[in-house]
Design an enzyme around this catalytic site. Structure first.
Site, PDB file in Angstrom:
ATOM      1  N   HIS A   1     -12.102 -12.709  24.464  1.00  0.00           N
ATOM      2  CA  HIS A   1     -11.643 -12.229  23.153  1.00  0.00           C
ATOM      3  C   HIS A   1     -12.374 -10.960  22.757  1.00  0.00           C
ATOM      4  CE1 HIS A   1     -15.282 -14.490  22.084  1.00  0.00           C
ATOM      5  NE2 HIS A   1     -15.328 -13.736  20.998  1.00  0.00           N
TER       6      HIS A   1
ATOM      7  N   HIS B   1     -15.353  -4.568  22.024  1.00  0.00           N
ATOM      8  CA  HIS B   1     -15.626  -4.902  23.418  1.00  0.00           C
ATOM      9  C   HIS B   1     -15.202  -6.333  23.696  1.00  0.00           C
ATOM     10  CE1 HIS B   1     -19.064  -6.597  21.262  1.00  0.00           C
ATOM     11  NE2 HIS B   1     -19.059  -7.513  22.220  1.00  0.00           N
TER      12      HIS B   1
HETATM   13  P1  2AM Z   1     -18.558 -12.594  19.295  1.00  0.00           P
HETATM   14  O1  2AM Z   1     -17.933 -11.256  19.136  1.00  0.00           O
HETATM   15  O2  2AM Z   1     -17.553 -13.678  19.544  1.00  0.00           O
HETATM   16  O3  2AM Z   1     -19.530 -12.895  18.188  1.00  0.00           O
HETATM   17  C1  2AM Z   1     -22.912  -9.442  21.255  1.00  0.00           C
HETATM   18  O4  2AM Z   1     -23.492 -10.314  20.334  1.00  0.00           O
HETATM   19  C2  2AM Z   1     -21.689 -10.061  21.874  1.00  0.00           C
HETATM   20  O5  2AM Z   1     -22.049 -11.265  22.556  1.00  0.00           O
HETATM   21  C3  2AM Z   1     -20.586 -10.425  20.909  1.00  0.00           C
HETATM   22  O6  2AM Z   1     -19.354 -10.045  21.477  1.00  0.00           O
HETATM   23  C4  2AM Z   1     -20.653 -11.925  20.788  1.00  0.00           C
HETATM   24  O7  2AM Z   1     -19.418 -12.547  20.656  1.00  0.00           O
HETATM   25  C5  2AM Z   1     -21.188 -12.314  22.150  1.00  0.00           C
HETATM   26  N1  2AM Z   1     -21.906 -13.585  22.156  1.00  0.00           N
HETATM   27  C6  2AM Z   1     -21.604 -14.645  22.927  1.00  0.00           C
HETATM   28  N2  2AM Z   1     -22.460 -15.642  22.709  1.00  0.00           N
HETATM   29  C7  2AM Z   1     -23.331 -15.226  21.771  1.00  0.00           C
HETATM   30  C8  2AM Z   1     -24.450 -15.798  21.123  1.00  0.00           C
HETATM   31  N3  2AM Z   1     -24.883 -17.037  21.410  1.00  0.00           N
HETATM   32  N4  2AM Z   1     -25.102 -15.079  20.199  1.00  0.00           N
HETATM   33  C9  2AM Z   1     -24.689 -13.825  19.889  1.00  0.00           C
HETATM   34  N5  2AM Z   1     -23.639 -13.215  20.487  1.00  0.00           N
HETATM   35  C10 2AM Z   1     -22.966 -13.896  21.421  1.00  0.00           C
END
Ligand code: 2AM
Length: 188
Positions: A127, A46
């Site tokens: 991303h 996602h």
């Molecule tokens: P990531 O893939 O770059 O880890 C669920 O956790 C989604 O929220 C993930 O896509 C994650 O990105 C994003 N996300 C953004 N900020 C976050 C945070 N502070 N803690 C956990 N997940 C975060």
């Protein structure tokens, strides 16, 4: 732990790709000379638009209601870039953020603030995480290059150790919801 009305939920807004889009990404990933790390399962791929974090029921209501007012516009984006964030987070995304995508992320950050949350102060960096904890440097491989068509965004619940659950889907512009399929997944 049994969930009650008072149990906080970890929520975020995301673009949830179609089955075909996720299959194409996985095919690409499997064709690359990548080893190690934890590949994100296909069903979990996602693009996060805005991360709300752990919220109570009233805040969830606020987010759900507010998201209905977010119109946005459908857009397409090309996954023509790869990168490596800290802790070996290997990702793909668009080298140019479509204006409609930037506007949508900004609108959802505004909604988070309206609901009493603190949006991530860092600039939005669209991303799709492909592999976590990939060892070493950024691999020298060509980006997937596929196109994602976005005509809806989702409110998603992350249940650590269990999975992602798409709670609500909101159409962009006048598009009917539902053309992005398989809107659920589990963590891996
Ligand atoms: P990531 O893939 O770059 O880890 C669920 O956790 C989604 O929220 C993930 O896509 C994650 O990105 C994003 N996300 C953004 N900020 C976050 C945070 N502070 N803690 C956990 N997940 C975060």
């Amino acid at each position: 732990m049994e969930e009650t009305q008072d149990t906080p939920q970890r929520l975020f807004f995301a673009l949830w790709p179609s089955d075909e889009e996720r299959r194409a990404l996985v095919r690409w990933r499997e064709g690359q000379p990548l080893s190690g790390g934890r590949p994100v399962p296909s069903r979990n791929l996602h693009l996060t638009l805005a991360f709300a974090g752990d919220v109570d029921a009233a805040t969830r209501d606020c987010l759900e209601q507010g998201a209905q007012q977010v119109r946005g516009a459908p857009f397409r984006m090309t996954l023509d870039r790869i990168g490596l964030f800290k802790r070996g987070l290997f990702w793909t995304g668009p080298s140019l953020c479509p204006p409609a995508l930037g506007d949508l992320a900004a609108a959802l950050a505004g909604l988070l603030a309206d609901c009493g949350l603190e949006p991530d102060p860092r600039p939005f960096h669209p991303h799709v995480t492909l592999i976590r904890r990939l060892p070493g440097r950024l691999p020298e491989v060509s980006p997937p290059g596929g196109v994602w068509e976005a005509d809806a965004f989702c409110l998603v619940c992350s249940r650590p150790g269990e999975g992602y659950e798409v709670l609500r889907t909101y159409p962009l512009g006048d598009s009917p919801p539902g053309s992005l399929s398989e809107r659920s997944g589990s963590m891996g």
